[in-house]
Design a protein around this motif. Structure first.
Motif, PDB file in Angstrom:
ATOM      1  N   ALA A  46       0.800  -1.502   0.471  1.00 51.01           N
ATOM      2  CA  ALA A  46      -0.091  -0.204   0.043  1.00 51.01           C
ATOM      3  C   ALA A  46       0.528   1.033  -0.028  1.00 51.01           C
ATOM      4  CB  ALA A  46      -0.966  -0.292   1.208  1.00 51.01           C
ATOM      5  N   GLU A  47       1.937   1.371   0.694  1.00 51.00           N
ATOM      6  CA  GLU A  47       2.736   2.269   0.911  1.00 51.00           C
ATOM      7  C   GLU A  47       3.720   2.868  -0.653  1.00 51.00           C
ATOM      8  OE1 GLU A  47       5.352   2.278   4.196  1.00 51.00           O
ATOM      9  OE2 GLU A  47       3.546   3.168   5.315  1.00 51.00           O
ATOM     10  N   VAL A  48       3.681   1.819  -1.602  1.00 57.83           N
ATOM     11  CA  VAL A  48       4.855   1.847  -2.885  1.00 57.83           C
ATOM     12  C   VAL A  48       4.060   2.432  -3.314  1.00 57.83           C
ATOM     13  CG1 VAL A  48       5.179  -0.044  -4.666  1.00 57.83           C
ATOM     14  CG2 VAL A  48       6.220  -0.003  -2.545  1.00 57.83           C
ATOM     15  N   ILE A  49       2.619   1.251  -3.610  1.00 56.13           N
ATOM     16  CA  ILE A  49       1.412   2.313  -4.250  1.00 56.13           C
ATOM     17  C   ILE A  49       1.029   4.130  -3.598  1.00 56.13           C
ATOM     18  CG2 ILE A  49      -0.885   2.394  -4.958  1.00 56.13           C
ATOM     19  CD1 ILE A  49      -1.160  -0.848  -4.633  1.00 56.13           C
ATOM     20  N   SER A  54       1.686   9.842  -4.851  1.00 65.32           N
ATOM     21  CA  SER A  54       1.778  10.658  -4.085  1.00 65.32           C
ATOM     22  C   SER A  54       2.705  11.347  -4.891  1.00 65.32           C
ATOM     23  CB  SER A  54       2.108  11.188  -2.687  1.00 65.32           C
ATOM     24  OG  SER A  54       2.347  10.304  -1.765  1.00 65.32           O
ATOM     25  N   GLY A  55       3.721  10.532  -4.938  1.00 65.40           N
ATOM     26  CA  GLY A  55       5.298  10.932  -5.243  1.00 65.40           C
ATOM     27  C   GLY A  55       6.260  11.466  -4.403  1.00 65.40           C
ATOM     28  N   SER A  56       5.699  10.406  -2.867  1.00 68.30           N
ATOM     29  CA  SER A  56       6.450  10.946  -1.537  1.00 68.30           C
ATOM     30  C   SER A  56       7.796  10.328  -0.925  1.00 68.30           C
ATOM     31  CB  SER A  56       5.268  10.666  -0.007  1.00 68.30           C
ATOM     32  OG  SER A  56       5.536  10.550   1.010  1.00 68.30           O
ATOM     33  N   LEU A  57       8.833  10.734  -1.072  1.00 66.94           N
ATOM     34  CA  LEU A  57       9.882   9.915  -0.492  1.00 66.94           C
ATOM     35  C   LEU A  57       9.649   9.210   0.939  1.00 66.94           C
ATOM     36  CD1 LEU A  57      12.769   8.397  -1.484  1.00 66.94           C
ATOM     37  CD2 LEU A  57      13.930  10.838  -0.418  1.00 66.94           C
ATOM     38  N   ALA A  58       8.727  10.125   2.159  1.00 61.84           N
ATOM     39  CA  ALA A  58       9.421   9.301   2.730  1.00 61.84           C
ATOM     40  C   ALA A  58       8.282   8.559   3.244  1.00 61.84           C
ATOM     41  CB  ALA A  58       8.312  10.762   4.059  1.00 61.84           C
ATOM     42  N   LEU A  59       7.089   7.779   2.245  1.00 64.52           N
ATOM     43  CA  LEU A  59       6.132   6.550   2.235  1.00 64.52           C
ATOM     44  C   LEU A  59       7.523   5.465   1.077  1.00 64.52           C
ATOM     45  CD1 LEU A  59       2.331   7.383   0.772  1.00 64.52           C
ATOM     46  CD2 LEU A  59       3.908   6.733   2.511  1.00 64.52           C
ATOM     47  N   PHE A 118      19.203   6.784   2.198  1.00 65.61           N
ATOM     48  CA  PHE A 118      20.826   8.176   2.205  1.00 65.61           C
ATOM     49  C   PHE A 118      20.029   8.626   1.334  1.00 65.61           C
ATOM     50  CE2 PHE A 118      23.811  10.624   3.273  1.00 65.61           C
ATOM     51  CZ  PHE A 118      23.249  11.372   4.389  1.00 65.61           C
ATOM     52  N   TYR A 119      21.185   8.646  -0.031  1.00 66.82           N
ATOM     53  CA  TYR A 119      21.221   8.692  -1.801  1.00 66.82           C
ATOM     54  C   TYR A 119      19.947   9.494  -2.038  1.00 66.82           C
ATOM     55  CZ  TYR A 119      22.875   8.503  -6.040  1.00 66.82           C
ATOM     56  OH  TYR A 119      22.741   9.434  -7.464  1.00 66.82           O
ATOM     57  N   GLU A 120      18.904   8.932  -2.205  1.00 69.29           N
ATOM     58  CA  GLU A 120      17.666   9.164  -2.600  1.00 69.29           C
ATOM     59  C   GLU A 120      17.068  10.640  -2.574  1.00 69.29           C
ATOM     60  OE1 GLU A 120      15.053  10.394  -5.526  1.00 69.29           O
ATOM     61  OE2 GLU A 120      16.537   8.856  -5.654  1.00 69.29           O
ATOM     62  N   ALA A 121      17.046  11.043  -0.728  1.00 67.14           N
ATOM     63  CA  ALA A 121      16.666  12.166  -0.360  1.00 67.14           C
ATOM     64  C   ALA A 121      17.184  12.896  -0.374  1.00 67.14           C
ATOM     65  CB  ALA A 121      16.892  11.769   1.603  1.00 67.14           C
ATOM     66  N   LEU A 122      19.034  12.862  -0.443  1.00 69.89           N
ATOM     67  CA  LEU A 122      19.697  14.353  -0.835  1.00 69.89           C
ATOM     68  C   LEU A 122      19.433  14.809  -2.193  1.00 69.89           C
ATOM     69  CD1 LEU A 122      23.330  12.409   0.882  1.00 69.89           C
ATOM     70  CD2 LEU A 122      22.010  14.601   1.346  1.00 69.89           C
ATOM     71  N   HIS A 123      19.584  13.111  -3.479  1.00 71.70           N
ATOM     72  CA  HIS A 123      19.002  13.743  -4.712  1.00 71.70           C
ATOM     73  C   HIS A 123      18.015  15.156  -4.950  1.00 71.70           C
ATOM     74  CE1 HIS A 123      18.548  13.148  -9.192  1.00 71.70           C
ATOM     75  NE2 HIS A 123      17.734  13.146  -8.695  1.00 71.70           N
ATOM     76  N   ARG A 124      16.509  14.486  -3.620  1.00 75.35           N
ATOM     77  CA  ARG A 124      15.400  15.788  -3.608  1.00 75.35           C
ATOM     78  C   ARG A 124      15.987  16.305  -3.019  1.00 75.35           C
ATOM     79  NH1 ARG A 124      10.004  11.793  -3.904  1.00 75.35           N
ATOM     80  NH2 ARG A 124      10.631  10.730  -5.059  1.00 75.35           N
ATOM     81  N   MET A 125      16.425  16.547  -1.739  1.00 72.50           N
ATOM     82  CA  MET A 125      17.317  18.601  -1.410  1.00 72.50           C
ATOM     83  C   MET A 125      17.963  18.896  -2.751  1.00 72.50           C
ATOM     84  SD  MET A 125      18.633  17.014   2.007  1.00 72.50           S
ATOM     85  CE  MET A 125      17.175  16.420   3.552  1.00 72.50           C
ATOM     86  N   TYR A 126      18.004  18.579  -3.753  1.00 77.48           N
ATOM     87  CA  TYR A 126      18.932  19.488  -4.477  1.00 77.48           C
ATOM     88  C   TYR A 126      17.588  19.757  -5.659  1.00 77.48           C
ATOM     89  CZ  TYR A 126      23.195  19.526  -2.121  1.00 77.48           C
ATOM     90  OH  TYR A 126      24.414  20.046  -0.959  1.00 77.48           O
ATOM     91  N   GLU A 127      16.737  18.580  -6.139  1.00 75.04           N
ATOM     92  CA  GLU A 127      16.303  18.479  -7.434  1.00 75.04           C
ATOM     93  C   GLU A 127      15.076  17.998  -6.369  1.00 75.04           C
ATOM     94  OE1 GLU A 127      17.004  15.759 -11.009  1.00 75.04           O
ATOM     95  OE2 GLU A 127      19.373  16.960 -10.467  1.00 75.04           O
ATOM     96  N   PRO A 128      14.054  18.988  -6.024  1.00 75.56           N
ATOM     97  CA  PRO A 128      12.600  19.023  -5.391  1.00 75.56           C
ATOM     98  C   PRO A 128      11.182  18.371  -6.359  1.00 75.56           C
ATOM     99  CG  PRO A 128      13.443  20.891  -4.405  1.00 75.56           C
ATOM    100  CD  PRO A 128      14.421  20.561  -5.819  1.00 75.56           C
ATOM    101  N   VAL A 129      10.565  17.235  -6.065  1.00 79.13           N
ATOM    102  CA  VAL A 129       9.476  17.122  -6.316  1.00 79.13           C
ATOM    103  C   VAL A 129       8.269  17.568  -6.322  1.00 79.13           C
ATOM    104  CG1 VAL A 129      10.918  15.286  -7.683  1.00 79.13           C
ATOM    105  CG2 VAL A 129       9.264  15.022  -5.707  1.00 79.13           C
ATOM    106  N   GLU A 130       7.261  17.100  -6.819  1.00 76.69           N
ATOM    107  CA  GLU A 130       5.202  17.969  -6.201  1.00 76.69           C
ATOM    108  C   GLU A 130       5.406  16.168  -5.454  1.00 76.69           C
ATOM    109  OE1 GLU A 130       1.224  18.854  -7.902  1.00 76.69           O
ATOM    110  OE2 GLU A 130       2.836  18.259  -9.127  1.00 76.69           O
TER     111      GLU A 130
END
Length: 318
Positions: A46-49, A54-59, A118-130
């Motif tokens: 459910a969280e993957v879907i 939603s585009g949420s990295l936290a999820l 952690f790698y993906e989080a750093l990437h999104r900090m520099y290139e935010p997504v909706e």
């Protein structure tokens, strides 16, 4: 006095068949682990879907953590079943170490998934997504509820087993991860500040790393034949001399664990009395069981010098 070297191979309980839990408790823990694995797998899907929609990295981060949790719970369940198998001529101590190997593997998997998040989080900090806050909030809320149920199911096991405790650590991290995802969703809904999503993903990663460290540290210590935390081998000699009659000194003490609560020990005991070695070794085994929780002991009784160490304390000749 002539030298006498006796070798006593003793058991405090049946060799290869002494388990941490009673069979009934072990079966209940198996069912708890299997139920928790099923709940975690469904929530992970459910969280993957929800994370993709939603585009949420936290999820997605929490889903990645729950993927390792699901695999960990299934592996723990398999390990518990394997550990019940009897010893044979090739595996004379049985299959208890399978549970330790499972816990160690789970810890390594947590380190790997932490690095990815952690790698993906750093990437999104520099290139935010909706990020869509409402779908994220709904899925995270469902995840929190399921994690709470899973925690209650496993907590009833009492944490008497390394795999159950490892599973509880996973679930606690999941609970906190779901709380972090809910917090991120609320902040995004009210402020539109999307960087909170990767920031809280890093927080989740730190929780995962903590769990990974605790699991690998404990299971790795067992695999490295380290002395159990409850046994200080420096105190064993003094304790046996003080509490077992006719024992003059104890040396060559080695202690390790087959699994979390199945402790093993070998030692040499010097005695000057004309007491049968079987009687002394039986008394030593009983003391080791009562004072140190040792389930299997191999004891060498000596009536003169130690065969292995020059300068060991000898009996005074009369």
């Amino acid at each position: 006095m002539a030298k006498h070297h006796g070798h006593s191979h003793g058991h405090a309980g049946e060799h290869g068949h002494n388990h941490d839990l009673a069979p009934e408790d072990g079966s209940r823990n198996e069912r708890r682990l299997l139920f928790a694995a099923a709940l975690t797998t469904c929530t992970m899907l459910a969280e993957v879907i929800g994370g993709v929609i939603s585009g949420s990295l936290a999820l997605l981060a929490d889903a990645g953590h729950m993927l390792t949790d699901s695999a960990a719970l299934i592996l723990a369940w398999m390990a518990m079943r394997f550990a019940r198998r009897p010893a044979d001529w090739k595996r004379t101590f049985g299959f208890g170490r399978f549970e330790v190997l499972a816990a160690f593997s789970n810890g390594l998997a947590l380190f790997f998934i932490s690095a990815m998040i952690f790698y993906e989080a750093l990437h999104r900090m520099y290139e935010p997504v909706e990020v869509l806050g409402m779908p994220m909030l709904i899925i995270a809320g469902i995840g929190l509820a399921v994690n709470a149920i899973t925690f209650l199911v496993l907590h009833q096991g009492g944490g008497a087993n390394l795999n159950v405790r490892a599973a509880l650590l996973h679930v606690i991290s999941d609970l906190l991860g779901s709380v972090a995802a809910i917090l991120a969703a609320i902040i995004i809904l009210y402020t539109g500040w999307t960087p909170i999503d990767p920031i809280l993903s890093v927080v989740i990663t730190l929780l995962i790393v903590r769990s990974a460290w605790l699991i690998t540290k404990e299971s790795g210590h067992i695999l490295l034949q380290g002395a159990p935390d409850s046994i200080d081998v420096r105190e064993v000699s003094q304790d046996l001399v003080a509490n077992v009659p006719n024992v003059q000194s104890v040396h060559h003490v080695h202690a390790w664990s087959l699994s979390e609560n199945r402790h093993v020990m070998t030692l040499h005991a010097l005695t000057c009395a004309s007491v049968p070695p079987e009687q002394i070794s039986a008394a030593i085994r009983e003391r080791l069981k009562q004072a140190f929780g040792v389930v299997h002991a191999t004891i060498e009784i000596e009536h003169s010098d130690c065969a292995d160490v020059v300068g060991a304390k000898s009996c005074a000749k009369v």
